[in-house]
Scaffold this active site. Structure first.
Site, PDB file in Angstrom:
ATOM      1  N   TYR A  59      -7.229  -1.345  -9.549  1.00 38.49           N
ATOM      2  CA  TYR A  59      -6.611  -0.554 -10.604  1.00 38.49           C
ATOM      3  C   TYR A  59      -7.491   0.625 -11.033  1.00 38.49           C
ATOM      4  O   TYR A  59      -6.988   1.665 -11.418  1.00 38.49           O
ATOM      5  CB  TYR A  59      -6.330  -1.429 -11.837  1.00 38.49           C
ATOM      6  CG  TYR A  59      -5.018  -2.170 -11.776  1.00 38.49           C
ATOM      7  CD1 TYR A  59      -4.762  -3.070 -10.753  1.00 38.49           C
ATOM      8  CD2 TYR A  59      -4.043  -1.969 -12.740  1.00 38.49           C
ATOM      9  CE1 TYR A  59      -3.565  -3.759 -10.708  1.00 38.49           C
ATOM     10  CE2 TYR A  59      -2.843  -2.655 -12.709  1.00 38.49           C
ATOM     11  CZ  TYR A  59      -2.614  -3.547 -11.688  1.00 38.49           C
ATOM     12  OH  TYR A  59      -1.424  -4.230 -11.649  1.00 38.49           O
ATOM     13  N   LYS A  63      -9.608 -13.766  -1.687  1.00 40.99           N
ATOM     14  CA  LYS A  63      -9.234 -13.558  -0.284  1.00 40.99           C
ATOM     15  C   LYS A  63     -10.537 -13.390   0.497  1.00 40.99           C
ATOM     16  O   LYS A  63     -10.773 -12.377   1.166  1.00 40.99           O
ATOM     17  CB  LYS A  63      -8.318 -12.325  -0.177  1.00 40.99           C
ATOM     18  CG  LYS A  63      -7.684 -12.115   1.175  1.00 40.99           C
ATOM     19  CD  LYS A  63      -6.606 -13.127   1.511  1.00 40.99           C
ATOM     20  CE  LYS A  63      -6.103 -12.907   2.932  1.00 40.99           C
ATOM     21  NZ  LYS A  63      -5.150 -13.960   3.362  1.00 40.99           N
ATOM     22  N   ASP A 104      -3.031 -16.056  -0.809  1.00 46.98           N
ATOM     23  CA  ASP A 104      -1.715 -16.278  -0.184  1.00 46.98           C
ATOM     24  C   ASP A 104      -1.304 -17.740  -0.335  1.00 46.98           C
ATOM     25  O   ASP A 104      -0.159 -18.066  -0.647  1.00 46.98           O
ATOM     26  CB  ASP A 104      -1.715 -15.826   1.287  1.00 46.98           C
ATOM     27  CG  ASP A 104      -2.907 -16.337   2.086  1.00 46.98           C
ATOM     28  OD1 ASP A 104      -3.881 -16.847   1.482  1.00 46.98           O
ATOM     29  OD2 ASP A 104      -2.873 -16.215   3.326  1.00 46.98           O
ATOM     30  N   ASP A 157      -2.200  -9.818 -11.278  1.00 51.12           N
ATOM     31  CA  ASP A 157      -0.949  -9.142 -11.627  1.00 51.12           C
ATOM     32  C   ASP A 157       0.212  -9.828 -10.918  1.00 51.12           C
ATOM     33  O   ASP A 157       1.235 -10.150 -11.522  1.00 51.12           O
ATOM     34  CB  ASP A 157      -1.019  -7.664 -11.223  1.00 51.12           C
ATOM     35  CG  ASP A 157       0.257  -6.921 -11.584  1.00 51.12           C
ATOM     36  OD1 ASP A 157       0.767  -7.143 -12.698  1.00 51.12           O
ATOM     37  OD2 ASP A 157       0.737  -6.132 -10.746  1.00 51.12           O
ATOM     38  N   ASP A 189       3.088 -12.807 -12.506  1.00 54.70           N
ATOM     39  CA  ASP A 189       4.547 -12.638 -12.497  1.00 54.70           C
ATOM     40  C   ASP A 189       5.220 -13.836 -11.839  1.00 54.70           C
ATOM     41  O   ASP A 189       6.272 -14.289 -12.279  1.00 54.70           O
ATOM     42  CB  ASP A 189       4.951 -11.357 -11.741  1.00 54.70           C
ATOM     43  CG  ASP A 189       5.269 -10.213 -12.697  1.00 54.70           C
ATOM     44  OD1 ASP A 189       4.662 -10.170 -13.790  1.00 54.70           O
ATOM     45  OD2 ASP A 189       6.129  -9.368 -12.360  1.00 54.70           O
TER      46      ASP A 189
HETATM   47  C1  IPM Z   1       1.075  -6.237 -16.344  1.00 59.53           C
HETATM   48  C2  IPM Z   1       1.860  -5.044 -15.919  1.00 59.53           C
HETATM   49  C3  IPM Z   1       0.920  -3.847 -15.815  1.00 59.53           C
HETATM   50  C4  IPM Z   1      -0.122  -4.166 -14.754  1.00 59.53           C
HETATM   51  C5  IPM Z   1       1.621  -2.515 -15.518  1.00 59.53           C
HETATM   52  C6  IPM Z   1       2.714  -2.233 -16.510  1.00 59.53           C
HETATM   53  C7  IPM Z   1       0.648  -1.373 -15.454  1.00 59.53           C
HETATM   54  O1  IPM Z   1       2.522  -5.296 -14.722  1.00 59.53           O
HETATM   55  O2  IPM Z   1       0.486  -6.208 -17.447  1.00 59.53           O
HETATM   56  O3  IPM Z   1       1.025  -7.209 -15.597  1.00 59.53           O
HETATM   57  O4  IPM Z   1       0.118  -3.929 -13.566  1.00 59.53           O
HETATM   58  O5  IPM Z   1      -1.161  -4.681 -15.115  1.00 59.53           O
HETATM   59 MG    MG Z   2       2.290  -7.253 -13.998  1.00 58.28          MG
END
Ligand code: IPM
Ligand code: MG
Length: 367
Positions: A144, A195, A228, A252, A256
Site C-alpha cells: 500500500y 507467503k 493461499d 485486506d 473481506d
Molecule cells: C479496507 C478497505 C481499504 C483498504 C480501501 C477502501 C482503501 O478495503 O479498509 O479494507 O484497502 O484497506
Molecule cells: Mg478491504
C-alpha cells in the site's frame, strides 16, 4: 468523571445514518456511567470533496490531531466514482489518515452469533457455534505504501507500473506485539499468515514473528500458514483460527473473506490503533464499521447500525480504557439481535426493523 474527546467523521451515504444511532447509544451509556462526551463532527470522504474540495480536508485532519480517537463512518460511492483513483474518497481519506497517525494495527473481529449462523454462506454444520475469530492486519506497510509506486512509459514505448512490497523488521515486531496482546486476551493461539515460499518480505516476516514470540511470549502457541492455504481454510473451517496476523494486502483480502463468512457486514466493527498515544496515555485509534457506505439503501433508514455501535465499543475499550463499558455495549447488541430485533440484512425474510428501532433495542438492553 472522565471526558471522552473524539472526532466524528461520519462520511457518506449510510455513514451519517448509522453514526447518528451509534452516538445515541453512546449518549445513553454516558448518562448512565457519568462520562462526559466531547465530540466534534467533521466532513470526510465525498462530503469532504463536496464541501472542501478534498477527501481529507485540512480542518478535519486538524480536528483529529486534537482528539483522543476518531470515530469513523464510511466513505465513497457512485457520486465520486469518476474521479481519478488517487482522489477517490476511500483512497484519499482513509489511507492518508492511516499513514498520518501511523495506525499500523488493524483489528477486525470476525464474529457471528450462534443464533445468526443462517446468515453465513457457509453450511451451518461447519459453524454450529457461530464464528469467533480475530484478524490482525498490518496497516501502514507493504504494497500500500512502499516506494517506488508509480507508472512510467519505458524507452520502448511500453507502459510499466510498479508497487513495492517492503517491510522492516521493526514494523513486523510491533504488529506481532499487538497480535500477542490480542491472543493473550483470548485462547493464546496465534497464526501468522504469509507467503514465505515465494516472497522475500514474507521470509523476514516469518523469521521475525517466530523470534519475537519465542523471546516475548512463550505462553503463546504460534503457527504459520501460507496465505493461499489460509484463504481456503477460512472457508473450510474458520474456527480453527483464533487470532491471525498478516501483512497489509493479505489482511485486506482475508478480512473481506472473513466478513462474508460472518454473514453480514452490518455486524462487523474494526479498530486501527496507532503507534502514538493519546492524551490519556492510551493508543490513539480510528474506529470504523467494515460495511461501507451501502448507497443502494442510503436514505431509507434501514441500514444496520450494529457495526457502528460495536465500533464505539472498541473505541471505549482501546482509546479510553473503558473495558467494562465496552463489554456492556457488546452484550447489549448481542442481546438485542439474538432476542429477535433485526435489520433486514440479518432478518432472513422475517420481520425487520429500521436503523433507529435497532438502536432503540440496544438502548433498551442497556437498561
Ligand atoms: C479496507 C478497505 C481499504 C483498504 C480501501 C477502501 C482503501 O478495503 O479498509 O479494507 O484497502 O484497506
Ligand atoms: Mg478491504
Amino acid at each position: 468523571m472522565s471526558t471522552l474527546k473524539f472526532a466524528v467523521l461520519a462520511g457518506d451515504y449510510i455513514g451519517p445514518e448509522v453514526m447518528t444511532e451509534a452516538l445515541r447509544v453512546l449518549e445513553h451509556v454516558a448518562r448512565q456511567e457519568n462520562l462526559t462526551l466531547s465530540y466534534t463532527k467533521a466532513d470526510v470522504g465525498g462530503a469532504g470533496i463536496d464541501n472542501h474540495g478534498k477527501a481529507l480536508p485540512d480542518s478535519t485532519l486538524k480536528l483529529c490531531e486534537q482528539s483522543d480517537a476518531i470515530l469513523f463512518g464510511s466513505v465513497g460511492g457512485p457520486k465520486w466514482e469518476n474521479l481519478p483513483p488517487k482522489e477517490q474518497p476511500e483512497r484519499a481519506a482513509l489511507l492518508p489518515l492511516r499513514k498520518h497517525f501511523t495506525l499500523f494495527a488493524n483489528i477486525r473481529p470476525g464474529l457471528l452469533y450462534r443464533e445468526l449462523t443462517d446468515a453465513s454462506p457457509l453450511k451451518t454444520d461447519r459453524i454450529p457455534e457461530g464464528i469467533d475469530i480475530v484478524c490482525i492486519r498490518e496497516l501502514t506497510g507493504g504494497l500500500y505504501f512502499g516506494q517506488p509506486k508509480q507508472t512510467t512509459t519505458l524507452p520502448d514505448g511500453d507502459v510499466q507500473a510498479v508497487d513495492t512490497m517492503v517491510y522492516r523488521k521493526s514494523e513486523i515486531e510491533r504488529i506481532t506485539a499487538t497480535a500477542i496482546t490480542a491472543a493473550r486476551a483470548r485462547k493464546k493461539r496465534l497464526c501468522s499468515i504469509d507467503k514465505a515460499n515465494v516472497l522475500e518480505t514474507s521470509v523476514l516476516w516469518r523469521k521475525t514473528v517466530t523470534e519475537f514470540v519465542a523471546k516475548h511470549a512463550a505462553d503463546i502457541e504460534l503457527s504459520h500458514m501460507y496465505v493461499d492455504n489460509a484463504a481456503m481454510q477460512l472457508a473450510r473451517n474458520p474456527n480453527q483460527f483464533d487470532v491471525f496476523v498478516t501483512e497489509n494486502m493479505f489482511g485486506d483480502i482475508l478480512s473481506d473473506e472473513m466478513a462474508v463468512i460472518c454473514g453480514s457486514l452490518g455486524m462487523l466493527s474494526s479498530a486501527s490503533l496507532g503507534a502514538g498515544q493519546n492524551s490519556l496515555g492510551l493508543p490513539f485509534g480510528l474506529y470504523e464499521p467494515a460495511g461501507g457506505t451501502a448507497p443502494d439503501i442510503a436514505g431509507k433508514g434501514v441500514a444496520n447500525p450494529c457495526a457502528q455501535i460495536l465500533s464505539v465499543a472498541l473505541m471505549l475499550r482501546f482509546s479510553f480504557g473503558l473495558e467494562k463499558t465496552a463489554v456492556r455495549i457488546e452484550a447489549a447488541v448481542k442481546k438485542a439481535v439474538t432476542g429477535g430485533t433485526r435489520t433486514s440484512d440479518i432478518a432472513f425474510g422475517g420481520k425487520a426493523v429500521g436503523t433507529k428501532a435497532m438502536a432503540d433495542a440496544v438502548i433498551r438492553e442497556l437498561g
